[in-house]
Design a protein around this motif. Sequence first.
Motif, PDB file in Angstrom:
ATOM      1  N   LEU A 343       6.984  63.604 -18.247  1.00  0.00           N
ATOM      2  CA  LEU A 343       5.872  63.510 -17.308  1.00  0.00           C
ATOM      3  C   LEU A 343       5.120  64.830 -17.320  1.00  0.00           C
ATOM      4  CD1 LEU A 343       4.288  62.169 -14.937  1.00  0.00           C
ATOM      5  CD2 LEU A 343       6.011  63.175 -13.404  1.00  0.00           C
ATOM      6  N   VAL A 344       3.813  64.771 -17.597  1.00  0.00           N
ATOM      7  CA  VAL A 344       2.970  65.963 -17.621  1.00  0.00           C
ATOM      8  C   VAL A 344       1.911  65.801 -16.534  1.00  0.00           C
ATOM      9  CG1 VAL A 344       1.451  67.426 -18.989  1.00  0.00           C
ATOM     10  CG2 VAL A 344       3.343  66.208 -20.100  1.00  0.00           C
ATOM     11  N   GLU A 345       1.823  66.765 -15.641  1.00  0.00           N
ATOM     12  CA  GLU A 345       0.901  66.677 -14.515  1.00  0.00           C
ATOM     13  C   GLU A 345      -0.297  67.604 -14.724  1.00  0.00           C
ATOM     14  OE1 GLU A 345       2.894  66.464 -10.595  1.00  0.00           O
ATOM     15  OE2 GLU A 345       4.748  66.748 -11.738  1.00  0.00           O
ATOM     16  N   TYR A 346      -1.486  67.105 -14.346  1.00  0.00           N
ATOM     17  CA  TYR A 346      -2.742  67.845 -14.503  1.00  0.00           C
ATOM     18  C   TYR A 346      -3.432  67.973 -13.146  1.00  0.00           C
ATOM     19  CZ  TYR A 346      -2.150  66.770 -19.474  1.00  0.00           C
ATOM     20  OH  TYR A 346      -1.652  66.651 -20.752  1.00  0.00           O
ATOM     21  N   GLU A 347      -4.364  68.903 -13.065  1.00  0.00           N
ATOM     22  CA  GLU A 347      -5.099  69.108 -11.817  1.00  0.00           C
ATOM     23  C   GLU A 347      -6.349  68.245 -11.741  1.00  0.00           C
ATOM     24  OE1 GLU A 347      -5.986  73.163 -11.139  1.00  0.00           O
ATOM     25  OE2 GLU A 347      -3.894  73.800 -10.965  1.00  0.00           O
ATOM     26  N   ARG A 348      -6.950  67.900 -12.883  1.00  0.00           N
ATOM     27  CA  ARG A 348      -8.227  67.190 -12.864  1.00  0.00           C
ATOM     28  C   ARG A 348      -8.141  65.884 -13.642  1.00  0.00           C
ATOM     29  NH1 ARG A 348      -9.384  72.427 -13.853  1.00  0.00           N
ATOM     30  NH2 ARG A 348      -9.672  72.058 -16.086  1.00  0.00           N
ATOM     31  N   PRO A 349      -8.745  64.799 -13.113  1.00  0.00           N
ATOM     32  CA  PRO A 349      -8.727  63.506 -13.803  1.00  0.00           C
ATOM     33  C   PRO A 349      -9.334  63.561 -15.194  1.00  0.00           C
ATOM     34  CG  PRO A 349      -9.473  63.247 -11.552  1.00  0.00           C
ATOM     35  CD  PRO A 349      -9.408  64.719 -11.810  1.00  0.00           C
ATOM     36  N   GLY A 350     -10.352  64.432 -15.368  1.00  0.00           N
ATOM     37  CA  GLY A 350     -10.999  64.511 -16.670  1.00  0.00           C
ATOM     38  C   GLY A 350     -10.031  64.872 -17.779  1.00  0.00           C
ATOM     39  N   GLN A 351      -9.031  65.678 -17.455  1.00  0.00           N
ATOM     40  CA  GLN A 351      -8.047  66.057 -18.467  1.00  0.00           C
ATOM     41  C   GLN A 351      -7.244  64.853 -18.930  1.00  0.00           C
ATOM     42  OE1 GLN A 351      -6.566  69.153 -15.619  1.00  0.00           O
ATOM     43  NE2 GLN A 351      -6.473  70.441 -17.448  1.00  0.00           N
ATOM     44  N   VAL A 352      -6.911  63.961 -17.987  1.00  0.00           N
ATOM     45  CA  VAL A 352      -6.165  62.755 -18.343  1.00  0.00           C
ATOM     46  C   VAL A 352      -7.075  61.760 -19.050  1.00  0.00           C
ATOM     47  CG1 VAL A 352      -4.795  60.838 -17.433  1.00  0.00           C
ATOM     48  CG2 VAL A 352      -4.596  63.122 -16.417  1.00  0.00           C
ATOM     49  N   LEU A 353      -8.295  61.613 -18.561  1.00  0.00           N
ATOM     50  CA  LEU A 353      -9.236  60.682 -19.160  1.00  0.00           C
ATOM     51  C   LEU A 353      -9.525  61.041 -20.605  1.00  0.00           C
ATOM     52  CD1 LEU A 353     -11.008  58.218 -18.586  1.00  0.00           C
ATOM     53  CD2 LEU A 353     -12.828  59.784 -17.856  1.00  0.00           C
ATOM     54  N   ARG A 354      -9.629  62.314 -20.903  1.00  0.00           N
ATOM     55  CA  ARG A 354      -9.910  62.730 -22.287  1.00  0.00           C
ATOM     56  C   ARG A 354      -8.762  62.335 -23.226  1.00  0.00           C
ATOM     57  NH1 ARG A 354     -12.522  67.161 -19.820  1.00  0.00           N
ATOM     58  NH2 ARG A 354     -10.620  68.404 -19.780  1.00  0.00           N
ATOM     59  N   LEU A 355      -7.551  62.337 -22.731  1.00  0.00           N
ATOM     60  CA  LEU A 355      -6.422  61.940 -23.562  1.00  0.00           C
ATOM     61  C   LEU A 355      -6.547  60.473 -23.984  1.00  0.00           C
ATOM     62  CD1 LEU A 355      -3.481  63.605 -21.577  1.00  0.00           C
ATOM     63  CD2 LEU A 355      -4.427  64.357 -23.777  1.00  0.00           C
ATOM     64  N   VAL A 356      -6.968  59.641 -23.042  1.00  0.00           N
ATOM     65  CA  VAL A 356      -7.133  58.215 -23.357  1.00  0.00           C
ATOM     66  C   VAL A 356      -8.351  57.991 -24.238  1.00  0.00           C
ATOM     67  CG1 VAL A 356      -7.476  55.916 -22.362  1.00  0.00           C
ATOM     68  CG2 VAL A 356      -6.013  57.570 -21.183  1.00  0.00           C
ATOM     69  N   ALA A 357      -9.449  58.663 -23.899  1.00  0.00           N
ATOM     70  CA  ALA A 357     -10.679  58.485 -24.666  1.00  0.00           C
ATOM     71  C   ALA A 357     -10.530  58.965 -26.099  1.00  0.00           C
ATOM     72  CB  ALA A 357     -11.831  59.237 -23.985  1.00  0.00           C
ATOM     73  N   GLY A 358      -9.687  59.996 -26.306  1.00  0.00           N
ATOM     74  CA  GLY A 358      -9.525  60.543 -27.639  1.00  0.00           C
ATOM     75  C   GLY A 358      -8.469  59.865 -28.461  1.00  0.00           C
ATOM     76  N   ALA A 359      -7.788  58.865 -27.866  1.00  0.00           N
ATOM     77  CA  ALA A 359      -6.698  58.202 -28.609  1.00  0.00           C
ATOM     78  C   ALA A 359      -7.254  57.276 -29.686  1.00  0.00           C
ATOM     79  CB  ALA A 359      -5.851  57.398 -27.628  1.00  0.00           C
TER      80      ALA A 359
END
Length: 359
Positions: A343-359
């Motif tokens: 489990l990796v936790e981030y402060e901003r949604p954009g960081q998580v969204l970029r992971l999905v968008a870049g997959a």
Amino acid sequence: MTNRQDRRFAAKLARQMQTRGKTPAERAIFQAAGAFFAEETVEIDFDLDGFDAAFARLSPELDELLDGGFDAFRREVFAQAAWAGMAARLPDGGEGTFDLQPILFAATGTADALTDFAGDGESLAALARSLRESGVFPEAGAVAILPVVLAPDAVDLYTVGPATVHALTEGLAALVEADTPEAGLAAAREALARAGLPTVGEGEGDVEGLLLGICLTPVEDWDLPDAEVEARQLAMAATRASWLDTYAATLPFRLDEPVFWHEAASSLAFHALAGRIEAELATRGVTEPVSRIDACLAPETGDPVLAVQAGNVRLGLFHAPRDLVFTDIDGFAGLAERFAGELVEYERPGQVLRLVAGA
């Protein structure tokens, strides 16, 4: 602060708590909070008049006073509320001391599947029997499951008071105390009606809910060396995993392992989330298991937002309800880590969204 300063501050706060409160219920709550903060024994009388209203009224003030420790205090309050000690006869004929606690099972599926199961006495008896035969609960104990499916709000620690839960626990004791099963079930139904908890009804489509039961188990001695405690916990985890893979896997809906009241909200939140993740993986034809979860909090709602990785595939975003998760956010994170391995936790949604968008 140093540890010594921490202890002095805790002791000072505990003394201050002794003088707070205008009613007996308020004074009892403040004293319990002070004892909890000072890491002393917490004793609470849930039968005091107006306890639930006082607990709700004082919660914002306690949140400030306990400096980030209120959520843990609230879980301790509910853990005590959903417990009773009993003396009962052991299989060898002797007397023993037992813990009596409600147990809850997160369940997701169609409303009809859940309510049909809860309305069938043979199915409920088979569930109770499976828990003892598999070793999830000891053979020396007793387990009974009630014919009800609770709605998620029933275990929301923000809205249901601890005195209500305590009264329900004492009422459900009739399931193991009554002279006949029929009398015990009738008394348990009355206790449920008095509690007024929301339930899942028939024909509501796909739903999230909880099965409710009661367990009577011999008191265990956990005053053991760390290695023995860890070994016992690992054995328990393996037993529960086996039960999920055998009995629970045969049901026409998704059922999770039993938990206690103060754990139920976060358990249901993650159970429902895991079901949506698995359904999405199946739809995409992904056969690899989830190996990583990336998570953050949505700034607008505070809901946890997650993306998952399975093999080379990333999916998301998945949302979990804030109110249920934040009753025990550490417990929710622990379930996520156990499910995915990382489990990796981030402060901003954009960081998580970029992971999905870049997959």
